[in-house]
Scaffold this motif. Structure first.
Motif, PDB file in Angstrom:
ATOM      1  N   ASP A 136       0.894  -0.774  -0.216  1.00  0.00           N
ATOM      2  CA  ASP A 136      -0.288   0.076   0.045  1.00  0.00           C
ATOM      3  C   ASP A 136       0.990   1.321   0.584  1.00  0.00           C
ATOM      4  N   ASP A 182      -9.785   0.626   6.128  1.00  0.00           N
ATOM      5  CA  ASP A 182      -8.752  -0.189   6.350  1.00  0.00           C
ATOM      6  C   ASP A 182      -8.851  -1.838   6.731  1.00  0.00           C
ATOM      7  N   TYR A 219     -12.480   5.846   8.336  1.00  0.00           N
ATOM      8  CA  TYR A 219     -10.912   5.058   7.854  1.00  0.00           C
ATOM      9  C   TYR A 219     -10.469   3.900   8.418  1.00  0.00           C
TER      10      TYR A 219
END
Ligand code: ARG
Length: 590
Positions: free
Chosen positions: A121, A328, A324
Motif C-alpha cells: 500500500d 482499512d 478510515y
C-alpha cells in the motif's frame, strides 16, 4: 540465469565448518564474518564460542585456523587480538567470482526460492487535493520496494489506497451539480495535470466559501452525502468526475516523478464500500467490537489517552457512518482473503502508526490476519524545511510537489550544463540529463535516509557533485561509459583471474561481489537506504580505482587493460541495476 554465491558467503560456510571441526558442539555457530580494513574479512565468532565452551579464545582460534587451510579461496589467514581471525581471499578468487557474475544477466543475484505474494500500500494521494511533499515519500519509497521485491522474485501487488471517499465530497458534488460547467475542459487539455488541479482547486475554494456562508447550501451538501452513500446514480456520476479529473493530475505528477502507476492498482477507499457493512457485522457478532455511546468500537488494554481513558478504534460512528478504520479493515480482508497475500506492507507516514497498530490487532482478533501473514507498517519520517520545521511555504502552506520537482530539475540542469557543453552535448541532451539528475536527486535524498528519520529538503545539497548524492553516483556511471568510448577496437573487457590485483582493484572487486548479499538484506528488511549506501560506496570505490589504476594506459600490458575494463563494465552494470531498483536513471553521457 545462474546465481553466484558471494565470496563472503563461501567463506562464511568454510569458517562455520571449521568452527564445528574445532568444537563439535558448536554446530551451526555463526562465525560472525565481517568485512575488515586489516584483512579482507574478520571472523569474530570464535570469542563467543570460546566463552561458551570455556576454552582459551586464542587457542581455539588457532584450532579453527588449522582446520581452514589456505587454498584457492583463502590466500592468508591469521589469529589476531584476543582471538579474531583475519582472512584475506585470493585475487584469482575475486576476479573469478566476478567473471561468473558478469556472465549472468542478473549479475549472479539469486531469486527467492519460495516467493510469496506481497500486497504493498503506497502512493495514496487524495482526490481533489493537491499532492504535497508528504506524498513524495510514500511514492518514492514504495516504488523502490516494489522494484526490489520484484527483482528478488516476489509477486507484488500494488495498492494505491487513494482518499476518494468521505463526507467532504458532499459539498463538492453539490456544488458541481449546481455549477455543472466548472469541470468542463477541452479535449486538447485532457492530459494537462496542472490545469486539472487548478480546476479542482478553484471548485474546492468556491464550494467551501459557499458552504461556510450559505446555510441552505450547507444543508443540500449534507443531504448529498447521504445520496452518495446510498449509491444514487447521478451523485455517483458527479463523484466519478472528481476522481477522473484527479487522476489526470496524479498521473502527471507520477510521470514527472518517473514512477509508473497502473490504473488497476488504484483501489481507493471507495473500492471497499461493498464490504464495510459486513466488516462491521463480523466484528460485532464475534464480539471483537462493541457498541459504546452508539459507535462500534474496538478497545485495547494498552492503548490509553492522556487522561487514562482507553482510546478505541472506531469502526462505525454513532450516526452510522463508516470511517478510515472500517475501510482499512475491509482492505485487510480483501488483501488476505481475495488476493492471498503472504505479506502486507503499508508505506505510510509515521504519524499513522497508532492507527495501523489498532487495525492490525483488530484484524488479528477477527482472524483476518493469521500468523502465516507478515504485516508491516513501514513508517516514514517528515520532510523538513531548512529551518528544521515541517516543510512549508512562507505563507505557511504545504509546498506543492510539482513546484518542488520543477525546481529540482532546474537546479540539476544548471549543475550539468557546463560539463555537458564541454563534452559536446546538445541542449536537448542537457535538458534530458537535467531531468534525470534532478528527479534522481529528489528520490535519492529520500531513499538514502533511513525510513523512520525526518530529513531536510535541501536542493543545494541534493544536487551537489561531492557527497552522498545520486548525481555523484550517476557521474561515476557516466565515467565508465566514457572510458569505453575512448577504448580502441582491440581494447575489450575480459576477466584475467591470473593477474594480481592492486589494493583499489581488490576493494572495488570485493564490494561488487557483495551486490547480491546487499539486495537480499534490503529485500528482507525493506530498507532501501542500505542499497543507496551500497551504491554510494561503490561509486566512491570506483573513483579511487579510477584515480589509482589507469585503465586504458595500464602499464601491465593488454591483459591488465582488459581486466580493468572488465571491472569498469561490471561496475557500470551494477550501478545501473542498483540505481534502477531505486527508480533512478543513469545518463550515458554527463
Ligand atoms: N490517503 C492517505 C493520506 O494521504 C494515506 C492512505 C494510507 N493507506 C491506508 N491504507 N490507510 O494520508
Amino acid at each position: 540465469m545462474a546465481s553466484v554465491p558471494s565470496l563472503a558467503a563461501s567463506l562464511q560456510q568454510r569458517v562455520s565448518a571449521a568452527l564445528t571441526a574445532a568444537v563439535p558442539s558448536a554446530d551451526g555457530a555463526d562465525p560472525l564474518l565481517r568485512r575488515s580494513d586489516r584483512a579482507d574479512f574478520q571472523a569474530n565468532g570464535v570469542l563467543g564460542l570460546a566463552k561458551r565452551s570455556k576454552a582459551n579464545p586464542r587457542e581455539l582460534a588457532a584450532a579453527v585456523l588449522a582446520a581452514l587451510p589456505a587454498d584457492e579461496l583463502i590466500a592468508d589467514i591469521e589469529v589476531s587480538g584476543p582471538g579474531f581471525l583475519n582472512i584475506s581471499v585470493a585475487d584469482a578468487a575475486i576476479t573469478g567470482n566476478l567473471a561468473a557474475r558478469a556472465a549472468d544477466d542478473r549479475l549472479g543475484v539469486p531469486t527467492a526460492a519460495a516467493p510469496g505474494i506481497t500486497v504493498i500500500d503506497y502512493a495514496q494521494p487524495n482526490v481533489a487535493k493537491e499532492m504535497h511533499v508528504g506524498h513524495l515519500r510514500s511514492s518514492v519509497i514504495g516504488d523502490a520496494i516494489v522494484k526490489i521485491l520484484r527483482f528478488a522474485g516476489e509477486r507484488v501487488i500494488p495498492r494505491h489506497h487513494i482518499g476518494d471517499w468521505g463526507t467532504q465530497f458532499g459539498m463538492l458534488i453539490q456544488y458541481l451539480i449546481e455549477h455543472p460547467h466548472e469541470l468542463d475542459h477541452s479535449a486538447a487539455a485532457d492530459a494537462d495535470g496542472e490545469a486539472s488541479m487548478s480546476r479542482l482547486n478553484r471548485l474546492y475554494k468556491s464550494s467551501r466559501t459557499l458552504f461556510d456562508t450559505d446555510e441552505e447550501f450547507k444543508d443540500r451538501a449534507r443531504r448529498r452525502v447521504v445520496d452518495l452513500q446510498a449509491g444514487d446514480q447521478r451523485t455517483l456520476e458527479m463523484w466519478q468526475r472528481f476522481v477522473d479529473e484527479s487522476k489526470i493530475y496524479f498521473y502527471s505528477v507520477y510521470d514527472k516523478l518517473d514512477i509508473a502507476i497502473q490504473d488497476e492498482d488504484i483501489v481507493g477507499e471507495s473500492g471497499y464500500n461493498d464490504m464495510l457493512a459486513e466488516t462491521c457485522k463480523l466484528l460485532e457478532d464475534s464480539g471483537v467490537a462493541v457498541r459504546s455511546n452508539g459507535a462500534l468500537c474496538v478497545f485495547f488494554d494498552d492503548i490509553k489517552g492522556k487522561d487514562g481513558e482507553p482510546v478505541p478504534l472506531i469502526v462505525q460512528k454513532a450516526d452510522g457512518g463508516y470511517g478510515y478504520a472500517a475501510t482499512d479493515l475491509s482492505a485487510v480482508r480483501d488483501r488476505t482473503g481475495n488476493l492471498h497475500a503472504s505479506t502486507l506492507l503499508y508505506v505510510v507516514d509515521a504519524r499513522q502508526a497508532l492507527h495501523f497498530r489498532m487495525v492490525f490487532e483488530t484484524a488479528r482478533r477477527a482472524g483476518w490476519l493469521t500468523d502465516e501473514v507478515t504485516v508491516r507498517h513501514l513508517p516514514f519520517g517528515t520532510v523538513l524545511g531548512k529551518d528544521g520545521k515541517p516543510f512549508k511555504t512562507r505563507e505557511g502552506e504545504s509546498v506543492k510537489l510539482e513546484d518542488l520537482l520543477d525546481e529540482a530539475v532546474a537546479r540539476a540542469t544548471a549543475v550539468v550544463q557546463e560539463k555537458g557543453e564541454k563534452i559536446g552535448l546538445t541542449q536537448e541532451e542537457i535538458a534530458a540529463n537535467g531531468t534525470q539528475v534532478g528527479i534522481g536527486a529528489v528520490k535519492y535524498a529520500d531513499l538514502s535516509t533511513s525510513l523512520g528519520r525526518d530529513y531536510i529538503f535541501d536542493l543545494d545539497r541534493m544536487v551537489s557533485l561531492n557527497g552522498d548524492t545520486s548525481v555523484y553516483i550517476q557521474y561515476a556511471y557516466a565515467r565508465t561509459r566514457s572510458i569505453f568510448r575512448k577504448a580502441t577496437a582491440d581494447q575489450q573487457a575480459a576477466a584475467h583471474p591470473e593477474l594480481p590485483l592492486a589494493p583499489a582493484e581488490r576493494a572495488l572487486g570485493l564490494h561488487l561481489d557483495a551486490f547480491g548479499d546487499t539486495l537480499a538484506e534490503v529485500a528482507g528488511s525493506y530498507e532501501p537506504h542500505r542499497l543507496a549506501a551500497y551504491l554510494f560506496q561503490l561509486a566512491s570505490l570506483f573513483t579511487t580505482f579510477y584515480e589509482q589504476c589507469p585503465v586504458l594506459t595500464a602499464d601491465g600490458g593488454p591483459d591488465q587493460v582488459a581486466n580493468r575494463l572488465f571491472l569498469c563494465d561490471l561496475t557500470a552494470r551494477t550501478l545501473r541495476q542498483g540505481l534502477s531498483l531505486l527508480g533512478i536513471r543513469t545518463p550515458e553521457r554527463l
